[in-house]
Write a protein that holds these residues in place. Structure first.
Motif, PDB file in Angstrom:
ATOM      1  N   GLN A 226     -28.437  52.068  58.762  1.00  0.00           N
ATOM      2  CA  GLN A 226     -27.145  51.588  58.271  1.00  0.00           C
ATOM      3  C   GLN A 226     -27.075  51.799  56.762  1.00  0.00           C
ATOM      4  N   LEU A 227     -26.013  52.471  56.313  1.00  0.00           N
ATOM      5  CA  LEU A 227     -25.790  52.704  54.885  1.00  0.00           C
ATOM      6  C   LEU A 227     -24.607  51.853  54.452  1.00  0.00           C
ATOM      7  N   SER A 228     -24.806  50.994  53.451  1.00  0.00           N
ATOM      8  CA  SER A 228     -23.723  50.138  52.953  1.00  0.00           C
ATOM      9  C   SER A 228     -23.449  50.516  51.506  1.00  0.00           C
ATOM     10  N   MET A 229     -22.170  50.829  51.215  1.00  0.00           N
ATOM     11  CA  MET A 229     -21.826  51.319  49.885  1.00  0.00           C
ATOM     12  C   MET A 229     -20.580  50.652  49.333  1.00  0.00           C
ATOM     13  N   SER A 230     -20.607  50.417  48.030  1.00  0.00           N
ATOM     14  CA  SER A 230     -19.422  50.044  47.261  1.00  0.00           C
ATOM     15  C   SER A 230     -19.577  50.679  45.897  1.00  0.00           C
ATOM     16  N   ALA A 231     -18.445  50.879  45.218  1.00  0.00           N
ATOM     17  CA  ALA A 231     -18.510  51.455  43.875  1.00  0.00           C
ATOM     18  C   ALA A 231     -19.318  50.547  42.955  1.00  0.00           C
ATOM     19  N   ASP A 232     -20.154  51.139  42.127  1.00  0.00           N
ATOM     20  CA  ASP A 232     -20.883  50.435  41.058  1.00  0.00           C
ATOM     21  C   ASP A 232     -21.916  49.414  41.525  1.00  0.00           C
ATOM     22  N   VAL A 233     -22.248  49.399  42.809  1.00  0.00           N
ATOM     23  CA  VAL A 233     -23.350  48.530  43.244  1.00  0.00           C
ATOM     24  C   VAL A 233     -24.361  49.395  44.002  1.00  0.00           C
ATOM     25  N   PRO A 234     -25.611  48.944  44.087  1.00  0.00           N
ATOM     26  CA  PRO A 234     -26.610  49.762  44.776  1.00  0.00           C
ATOM     27  C   PRO A 234     -26.277  50.013  46.250  1.00  0.00           C
ATOM     28  N   LEU A 235     -26.626  51.193  46.686  1.00  0.00           N
ATOM     29  CA  LEU A 235     -26.576  51.541  48.106  1.00  0.00           C
ATOM     30  C   LEU A 235     -27.646  50.727  48.838  1.00  0.00           C
ATOM     31  N   VAL A 236     -27.322  50.271  50.042  1.00  0.00           N
ATOM     32  CA  VAL A 236     -28.324  49.613  50.881  1.00  0.00           C
ATOM     33  C   VAL A 236     -28.590  50.507  52.090  1.00  0.00           C
ATOM     34  N   VAL A 237     -29.850  50.881  52.271  1.00  0.00           N
ATOM     35  CA  VAL A 237     -30.261  51.665  53.444  1.00  0.00           C
ATOM     36  C   VAL A 237     -31.112  50.738  54.295  1.00  0.00           C
ATOM     37  N   GLU A 238     -30.613  50.425  55.485  1.00  0.00           N
ATOM     38  CA  GLU A 238     -31.278  49.396  56.294  1.00  0.00           C
ATOM     39  C   GLU A 238     -31.741  49.953  57.639  1.00  0.00           C
ATOM     40  N   TYR A 239     -32.996  49.663  57.949  1.00  0.00           N
ATOM     41  CA  TYR A 239     -33.569  50.008  59.249  1.00  0.00           C
ATOM     42  C   TYR A 239     -33.939  48.704  59.947  1.00  0.00           C
ATOM     43  N   ARG A 240     -33.419  48.494  61.144  1.00  0.00           N
ATOM     44  CA  ARG A 240     -33.743  47.268  61.883  1.00  0.00           C
ATOM     45  C   ARG A 240     -34.907  47.530  62.832  1.00  0.00           C
ATOM     46  N   ILE A 241     -35.955  46.747  62.657  1.00  0.00           N
ATOM     47  CA  ILE A 241     -37.152  46.907  63.488  1.00  0.00           C
ATOM     48  C   ILE A 241     -36.942  46.061  64.741  1.00  0.00           C
ATOM     49  N   PRO A 242     -36.884  46.677  65.920  1.00  0.00           N
ATOM     50  CA  PRO A 242     -36.529  45.936  67.134  1.00  0.00           C
ATOM     51  C   PRO A 242     -37.391  44.690  67.331  1.00  0.00           C
ATOM     52  N   ASP A 243     -36.731  43.561  67.538  1.00  0.00           N
ATOM     53  CA  ASP A 243     -37.370  42.268  67.871  1.00  0.00           C
ATOM     54  C   ASP A 243     -38.273  41.711  66.768  1.00  0.00           C
ATOM     55  N   LEU A 244     -38.271  42.348  65.572  1.00  0.00           N
ATOM     56  CA  LEU A 244     -39.219  41.873  64.563  1.00  0.00           C
ATOM     57  C   LEU A 244     -38.576  41.592  63.207  1.00  0.00           C
ATOM     58  N   GLY A 245     -37.618  42.398  62.805  1.00  0.00           N
ATOM     59  CA  GLY A 245     -37.017  42.163  61.497  1.00  0.00           C
ATOM     60  C   GLY A 245     -36.324  43.403  60.984  1.00  0.00           C
ATOM     61  N   GLN A 246     -36.345  43.585  59.659  1.00  0.00           N
ATOM     62  CA  GLN A 246     -35.719  44.776  59.103  1.00  0.00           C
ATOM     63  C   GLN A 246     -36.340  45.125  57.769  1.00  0.00           C
ATOM     64  N   ILE A 247     -36.098  46.381  57.390  1.00  0.00           N
ATOM     65  CA  ILE A 247     -36.529  46.850  56.084  1.00  0.00           C
ATOM     66  C   ILE A 247     -35.290  47.403  55.396  1.00  0.00           C
TER      67      ILE A 247
END
Length: 260
Positions: A226-247
């Protein structure tokens, strides 16, 4: 006493592979809700945030909050000593200056344990503000990794332009120009193959390819990114680890020199 067990060491190996190129060391903050790690990369350009929920472990015990500073290179060496199908248990006493990794083979006939010294790391906790992003793109993680790899051959930076028509990844340099456009998938049999775009307003930003390629080391952990973007703020690149959490990886946009 702290103890966390995973019946499959592969996940832990993959998590470490996903962060060890960006971080030399990190503090794992353990509480009864799970394990968290948050750290800037070695050059202070990107931020890595890892969350592993306690209910995702096969066994989890944390009597009191514990911060364990670890050298990730040393941890990687220890994890190389276990097989992927081994059970791995991480243990530490409340005031310990060491952490123990215990590996058990499937038939329980082989048990090995490795003790590693902990480090005292000065770390500032960065408050990451909740942000409503202008664009959120979900796409297959393998596809994102391929795009980052391909476009890095053209330029050191990659543009990501998100509109209602789709998302365009572009790079231009001495070799020439490359553009890769992904349209939103209207129907797809497998959810992990879908490209989904949620957009409040169009966004065009540019990012350093070498960091994006470092983030894609997390591809084996998740089918989708998942890539989350807005102008002038950091991009967030998110990987969800099944049943455990995310990075999550945070990366500030590049300021283009030719912007007037």
């Amino acid at each position: 006493m702290f103890e966390a067990r995973l019946t499959n060491a592969t996940v832990l190996k993959k998590i470490l592979d996903a962060i060890k190129d960006l971080l030399n060391e990190g503090t794992f903050d353990c509480s009864d809700s799970g394990i968290q790690l948050q750290a800037m990369d070695n050059s202070h350009v990107s931020l890595v945030s890892l969350t592993l929920r306690s209910d995702g472990f096969d066994k989890f015990r944390c009597d009191r909050n514990l911060s364990m500073g670890m050298n990730l290179g040393s941890m990687a060496k220890i994890l190389k000593c276990c097989k992927n199908e081994d059970t791995v248990t991480i243990k530490a006493q409340d005031n310990a200056d060491t952490v123990t990794f215990m590996f058990e083979s499937q038939n329980r006939e082989k048990v090995s344990d490795y003790e590693m010294k902990l480090m005292n790391l000065d770390q500032e906790h960065l408050g990451i503000p909740e942000t409503d992003y202008s664009c959120v793109v979900r796409m297959p993680s393998m596809e994102f990794a391929r795009i980052c790899r391909d476009l890095a051959q053209f330029s050191e930076s990659m543009g990501i332009c998100c509109t209602k028509d789709g998302v365009v990844f572009s790079a231009s340099g001495d070799v020439g120009t490359a553009n890769i456009k992904l349209a939103q998938t209207s129907s797809v049999d497998k959810e992990e193959e879908a490209v989904i775009i949620e957009m409040q307003e169009p966004v065009t930003l540019s990012f350093a390819c070498n960091y994006l390629n470092a983030f894609t080391k997390a591809t084996p952990l998740a089918n989708q990114v998942q890539l989350s973007m807005s102008a002038d703020v950091p991009l967030v690149v998110e990987y969800r680890i099944p049943d455990l959490g995310q990075i999550r990886y945070y990366l500030a946009p590049k300021i283009e020199e030719d912007e007037r």
